[in-house]
Design a protein around this motif. Sequence first.
Motif, short mmCIF file in Angstrom:
data_model
loop_
_atom_site.label_atom_id
_atom_site.label_comp_id
_atom_site.label_asym_id
_atom_site.label_seq_id
_atom_site.Cartn_x
_atom_site.Cartn_y
_atom_site.Cartn_z
N ASP A 62 -0.57 7.21 5.76
CA ASP A 62 -1.17 7.40 4.44
C ASP A 62 -0.91 6.17 3.59
OD1 ASP A 62 -1.91 9.89 5.28
OD2 ASP A 62 -0.21 10.92 4.33
N ARG A 63 -1.93 5.70 2.88
CA ARG A 63 -1.79 4.49 2.09
C ARG A 63 -2.38 4.69 0.70
NH1 ARG A 63 -3.19 -0.54 6.20
NH2 ARG A 63 -1.68 0.02 7.83
N SER A 64 -1.83 3.94 -0.25
CA SER A 64 -2.33 3.97 -1.63
C SER A 64 -2.98 2.62 -1.91
CB SER A 64 -1.17 4.22 -2.61
OG SER A 64 -1.64 4.21 -3.93
N TYR A 99 3.70 7.65 5.28
CA TYR A 99 3.50 6.20 5.29
C TYR A 99 4.03 5.63 6.61
CZ TYR A 99 3.90 1.31 3.83
OH TYR A 99 3.78 -0.05 3.73
N PRO A 100 3.33 4.72 7.29
CA PRO A 100 2.15 3.98 6.82
C PRO A 100 0.81 4.59 7.18
CG PRO A 100 3.01 2.97 8.80
CD PRO A 100 3.90 4.12 8.50
N LEU A 112 4.29 9.27 -1.13
CA LEU A 112 3.54 9.35 0.13
C LEU A 112 4.45 9.90 1.22
CD1 LEU A 112 1.49 6.02 0.20
CD2 LEU A 112 0.66 8.31 -0.29
N LEU A 119 0.82 -1.22 0.00
CA LEU A 119 0.00 0.00 0.00
C LEU A 119 0.85 1.27 0.00
CD1 LEU A 119 -2.72 -1.11 2.59
CD2 LEU A 119 -2.74 -1.37 0.11
N PHE A 120 2.05 1.15 -0.57
CA PHE A 120 2.93 2.32 -0.64
C PHE A 120 3.23 2.65 -2.09
CE2 PHE A 120 7.22 4.07 -1.12
CZ PHE A 120 7.12 5.20 -0.33
#
Length: 751
Positions: A592-594, A589-590, A586, A581-582
């Motif tokens: 914020d996640r993609s 992180y962690p 970003l 999810l990186f």
Amino acid sequence: MLKLPNLDDRMYEHMVEAARKQIPALYPAWTDENAHDPGMTMLEMLTWLIEMQQYYLNRVTEANELKFLKLLGVKPRGAVPASVEVHFEGVDEKSKLPRGTKLSAGGLIFETSEPLLLVPAIPDKLIVATDSGYFDYTASNEGRNVSFPAFGAKGEAGSRLYIGFTEPLPTNQLLTLSIRLYENYPIVPVQDTERERIPSAMLTWRMFGDGGEDRPANWQPVNLRRDETNHLSQSGKLLFRLERPMQPKVIGPATDRERYWICCEVVEAGFELPPKIEHVAFNAVTAFQHDTWSLMEEFDWDGRSVQGQSLEISHYLAFFGAVRIQVRTEAQGEWEEWSEAGDLSSAVPEDKRKVYALSRNVGSKTVRIAFGEDAGGQAPPDGIGRIRVICHNGRFRDQRHIGAGNGLPHQRFELPCASVVVEAFRLQIGEKDPVSREWLWYDWHRVDDFDRSGPDDRHFLLDPLTGIVLFGDNEKGMAPPPSDELNIVVMSLRSTEGVSGNINAALIQRFAEPWPEVELVRPVNRTVAAGGCAPETLEESKLRVRTELQQPATAVTAEDVERIVLNTPGLRVARARALPLFRKGLKQYPADRSPAALSVVVVPYSESPKPMPSRGFMETVRRYLDKRRMITTDIQILPPEYIEISVHAVIVVEPSFKDEADVVIRELTRLLQPFDNKDGTSGWAFGRTVYKGDIYGVINRIPGVSYIQDLWISAEGKGFHKDADGDIQIPPYGLVYSGEHDIELISLTEL
């Protein structure tokens, strides 16, 4: 390996007594527990069934274990032949060695893997040209196993490798240049059998020769047919043609004499490990330790093609041995044996004669087989895999018939050799046509067992160790039909000694059979033969299955991804870090996640303080991982972000340690590095903050250090920041390396 438990660990009497003790609690009304009671009879019978079940469960035979392995899609491997590169010395004129040329190493036979044109060409000069100048490495190529950098220490674009010869190389001939690289690094790459590795750098090959049409001589491109080195990323051979004559030229010192040159130039740099060459030579070919007794090759047939009504085969057995031809009929797929043209009576009409004409080309060492008008007979019907060429040596002429069928179950026959290469074995059984009384030959197929064989299946078993062929019983596999003549024939047979083929260097010294044309040529293996393996035992198969089952086949977890990336074929991947999810960019992180993103950081093994993967390296990893990823995952392959760490410290030390600042710097460098060069793996953890406490700990453990008076850390790079405590926080895909450390030592006597 874990010890197998004993499943048959309870005696019959103990189980009956344990069941009897449970009766009062489970069935209080049951009071008669004597032997005449029917309930006790049932209890004893069921106990006996349980005891028998445990007994048989505990007796797992070898046949059972083989069946269990089969359920997993695994079977014990057969013997694997060793291979080695063989050079041919003493070549004074051009000559051709066909594929399968037999060489001798004591009592072992090695066979060449492809045709080879021997040319009287020996590299007379090796020069490396970089921005620093010209360097002569000719002495390093004299078989002393001393490597030299092919394009300098860095392998930068524009660097060139010149290979000079005293005589020009022949034109319009397929030439073979062997290049052996230094590969003794801590990380051994997984063999790339599918050749999917994208090269890290791009090279081009040229030769100095005639420009044509009255133009002056210049560097001309080389027609490269095959590059096994993959742009000098691994040892291998180059197969190429020169389309124009070579011209002499002076390379290097102006006082040197003229030579004929081929040149390799770095067009696009990117080597993780700039190649180091151990040996360059012509007249080299790979040889495998096996002995081919009989060879079968199939050919498609189209009599209307441009090549006319003939085909060509290049093999040692075809040129020096006996050749037989079979043609598949259009009816049931049987095979008919055709005769050589001179063997039939001229009274037979040409359109009915099933013949072929055989001719051998001494120059190319090939055999031409003609049909139809060229042979004075009929042509085979068109079709895919219509014609078979079977060639064998003289001693196998009579041994190829291993027996005659009798129609009885479980017929056994022995081959003329043991240690058979299973994949190369083919067998036919002949049956006479009831009308024409001509032999019709049917292919029989090897199976691992008769479990799925029916009464009409032409199947057989083969024990490669003993060379025993076993047929079915007319229920599980057809039995060979009865015959008054020998009708069971081996079409293809090859044997190998497996692990015994891993011979030392210089043991291959002659051809297996006298050959006047090359009597002055001497084969030699400059390196040890490797890769030969003995047949796998059942225990070894079970261990291999356990290991393979532990290896991830699909990238589900982050640990799976990292293991798969580290085993990318053809690459020396030192370290890998999967960041679920990186996506690069970003900031928190962690937190914020993609969604659906997966970033993988790869570090190649390199001798550079900052190992950086090339575009080809990362694309190879991406393609390999893409076949094994979850379909909903968006993969991004990233290079590491390097942060340079410099330590500034004032240290109070013992008087004897006053001049040992280099010891402190060495320990700091060992701590702050991407990976340990000794094993090529462990190093600073990805994304781990550089705490001042880490630096204090390393310095304080050095003998002679009393205490640290002052210490601070500085950093250079992208994506890091220094917090209020002076620690360096690096990005999740970041690594550190040592910068210039400023260490001041103060003796206790100076305070």
